[in-house]
Design a protein around this motif. Structure first.
Motif, PDB file in Angstrom:
ATOM      1  N   THR A  20      12.499  32.619 -53.593  1.00 35.84           N
ATOM      2  CA  THR A  20      12.080  31.356 -52.977  1.00 35.84           C
ATOM      3  C   THR A  20      13.025  30.228 -53.374  1.00 35.84           C
ATOM      4  O   THR A  20      13.390  29.397 -52.540  1.00 35.84           O
ATOM      5  N   ARG A  21      13.437  30.218 -54.638  1.00 25.33           N
ATOM      6  CA  ARG A  21      14.378  29.190 -55.118  1.00 25.33           C
ATOM      7  C   ARG A  21      15.685  29.263 -54.337  1.00 25.33           C
ATOM      8  O   ARG A  21      16.203  28.244 -53.872  1.00 25.33           O
ATOM      9  N   ILE A  22      16.180  30.464 -54.124  1.00 27.66           N
ATOM     10  CA  ILE A  22      17.443  30.642 -53.398  1.00 27.66           C
ATOM     11  C   ILE A  22      17.273  30.248 -51.932  1.00 27.66           C
ATOM     12  O   ILE A  22      18.148  29.597 -51.350  1.00 27.66           O
ATOM     13  N   GLU A  23      16.134  30.627 -51.327  1.00 29.77           N
ATOM     14  CA  GLU A  23      15.883  30.254 -49.931  1.00 29.77           C
ATOM     15  C   GLU A  23      15.862  28.746 -49.756  1.00 29.77           C
ATOM     16  O   GLU A  23      16.194  28.230 -48.697  1.00 29.77           O
ATOM     17  N   LYS A  24      15.485  28.039 -50.799  1.00 31.48           N
ATOM     18  CA  LYS A  24      15.406  26.579 -50.727  1.00 31.48           C
ATOM     19  C   LYS A  24      16.688  25.917 -51.253  1.00 31.48           C
ATOM     20  O   LYS A  24      16.712  24.719 -51.515  1.00 31.48           O
ATOM     21  N   ASN A  25      17.742  26.729 -51.393  1.00 22.29           N
ATOM     22  CA  ASN A  25      19.045  26.231 -51.856  1.00 22.29           C
ATOM     23  C   ASN A  25      18.932  25.437 -53.153  1.00 22.29           C
ATOM     24  O   ASN A  25      19.480  24.342 -53.286  1.00 22.29           O
ATOM     25  N   MET A  26      18.215  25.999 -54.100  1.00 19.69           N
ATOM     26  CA  MET A  26      17.988  25.324 -55.365  1.00 19.69           C
ATOM     27  C   MET A  26      18.555  26.201 -56.486  1.00 19.69           C
ATOM     28  O   MET A  26      18.353  27.411 -56.485  1.00 19.69           O
ATOM     29  N   ASN A  27      19.256  25.596 -57.430  1.00 19.95           N
ATOM     30  CA  ASN A  27      19.731  26.387 -58.566  1.00 19.95           C
ATOM     31  C   ASN A  27      18.719  26.303 -59.707  1.00 19.95           C
ATOM     32  O   ASN A  27      17.751  25.539 -59.655  1.00 19.95           O
ATOM     33  N   GLN A  28      18.939  27.108 -60.722  1.00 11.98           N
ATOM     34  CA  GLN A  28      17.982  27.156 -61.834  1.00 11.98           C
ATOM     35  C   GLN A  28      17.895  25.828 -62.578  1.00 11.98           C
ATOM     36  O   GLN A  28      16.829  25.467 -63.076  1.00 11.98           O
ATOM     37  N   ASP A  29      18.981  25.103 -62.646  1.00 17.51           N
ATOM     38  CA  ASP A  29      18.957  23.813 -63.346  1.00 17.51           C
ATOM     39  C   ASP A  29      17.992  22.837 -62.676  1.00 17.51           C
ATOM     40  O   ASP A  29      17.209  22.161 -63.343  1.00 17.51           O
ATOM     41  N   ILE A  30      18.070  22.768 -61.349  1.00 23.30           N
ATOM     42  CA  ILE A  30      17.184  21.856 -60.614  1.00 23.30           C
ATOM     43  C   ILE A  30      15.737  22.298 -60.769  1.00 23.30           C
ATOM     44  O   ILE A  30      14.848  21.484 -61.026  1.00 23.30           O
ATOM     45  N   LEU A  31      15.495  23.618 -60.629  1.00 20.19           N
ATOM     46  CA  LEU A  31      14.126  24.122 -60.780  1.00 20.19           C
ATOM     47  C   LEU A  31      13.610  23.868 -62.187  1.00 20.19           C
ATOM     48  O   LEU A  31      12.447  23.500 -62.362  1.00 20.19           O
ATOM     49  N   SER A  32      14.468  24.047 -63.185  1.00 17.93           N
ATOM     50  CA  SER A  32      14.022  23.833 -64.569  1.00 17.93           C
ATOM     51  C   SER A  32      13.571  22.393 -64.787  1.00 17.93           C
ATOM     52  O   SER A  32      12.600  22.148 -65.507  1.00 17.93           O
ATOM     53  N   GLU A  33      14.248  21.441 -64.153  1.00 18.46           N
ATOM     54  CA  GLU A  33      13.826  20.035 -64.254  1.00 18.46           C
ATOM     55  C   GLU A  33      12.471  19.832 -63.601  1.00 18.46           C
ATOM     56  O   GLU A  33      11.613  19.127 -64.127  1.00 18.46           O
ATOM     57  N   LYS A  34      12.273  20.471 -62.438  1.00 19.40           N
ATOM     58  CA  LYS A  34      11.020  20.288 -61.701  1.00 19.40           C
ATOM     59  C   LYS A  34       9.821  20.891 -62.426  1.00 19.40           C
ATOM     60  O   LYS A  34       8.707  20.415 -62.258  1.00 19.40           O
ATOM     61  N   VAL A  35      10.034  21.958 -63.189  1.00 21.64           N
ATOM     62  CA  VAL A  35       8.920  22.605 -63.901  1.00 21.64           C
ATOM     63  C   VAL A  35       8.884  22.220 -65.383  1.00 21.64           C
ATOM     64  O   VAL A  35       8.079  22.747 -66.138  1.00 21.64           O
ATOM     65  N   SER A  36       9.778  21.318 -65.787  1.00 21.78           N
ATOM     66  CA  SER A  36       9.865  20.845 -67.171  1.00 21.78           C
ATOM     67  C   SER A  36      10.049  22.007 -68.158  1.00 21.78           C
ATOM     68  O   SER A  36       9.319  22.148 -69.145  1.00 21.78           O
ATOM     69  N   MET A  37      11.044  22.827 -67.866  1.00 19.34           N
ATOM     70  CA  MET A  37      11.415  23.943 -68.739  1.00 19.34           C
ATOM     71  C   MET A  37      12.935  23.942 -68.849  1.00 19.34           C
ATOM     72  O   MET A  37      13.621  23.339 -68.038  1.00 19.34           O
ATOM     73  N   SER A  38      13.434  24.659 -69.834  1.00 17.09           N
ATOM     74  CA  SER A  38      14.882  24.806 -69.930  1.00 17.09           C
ATOM     75  C   SER A  38      15.354  25.839 -68.914  1.00 17.09           C
ATOM     76  O   SER A  38      14.578  26.678 -68.450  1.00 17.09           O
ATOM     77  N   GLN A  39      16.635  25.771 -68.582  1.00 21.57           N
ATOM     78  CA  GLN A  39      17.196  26.719 -67.626  1.00 21.57           C
ATOM     79  C   GLN A  39      17.084  28.164 -68.139  1.00 21.57           C
ATOM     80  O   GLN A  39      16.713  29.060 -67.375  1.00 21.57           O
TER      81      GLN A  39
END
Length: 149
Positions: A20-39
């Motif tokens: 899902t992250r890849i389908e939304k053109n999102m890298n792990q760094d951006i997702l980690s910020e959104k979920v308040s976790m480290s990459q």
């Protein structure tokens, strides 16, 4: 209990998050910020087969998809892209996009993905028909050449 395990045997929560992250053109760094976790933590979750519901809920919110999508999508299932279809139109009213059209942030209605697939399929069929016609011309030419000899 066995039935539930059997149904869920093809489900991999971490792969669903990654997909899902890849389908939304999102890298792990951006997702980690959104979920308040480290990459590295996000990376570790993406490799886990089963993830607790509260963590799945955090990822679902960050990815703008239902939690059940991440929880139940089987590994070989087709992709479904969820978009936030709430927009504010010129009149100031919030509206919801229909299932057949996607509405982007600048209020443009884009083509339905099924229409695009249909268009591509029709183009493939036309190309196939053109190839068959060309091959038939070659066969006719060769047969005419053989008849003259």
């Amino acid at each position: 209990m066995e039935t539930e395990e059997k149904i869920n045997s093809n489900v991999h929560h971490g792969h669903n998050i990654r997909r899902t992250r890849i389908e939304k053109n999102m890298n792990q760094d951006i997702l980690s910020e959104k979920v308040s976790m480290s990459q590295p933590t996000v990376s570790r979750y993406e490799s886990m087969r089963i993830i607790e519901d509260d963590i799945l809920e955090r990822f679902a919110k960050a990815l703008n998809v239902p939690k059940d999508y991440l929880k139940t999508l089987e590994e070989d299932a087709p992709s479904i892209v969820f978009e936030n279809n709430s927009i504010t139109n010129n009149g100031g009213n919030n509206t919801q996009a229909g299932l057949n059209d996607e509405i982007s942030n600048d209020n443009r209605i884009t083509n339905n993905p099924i229409d695009k697939i249909t268009e591509l399929y029709e183009r493939l069929l036309k190309d196939k028909d053109d190839m068959i016609a060309e091959l038939q011309q070659h066969i006719d030419f060769l047969e005419g050449k053989n008849n003259k000899q």
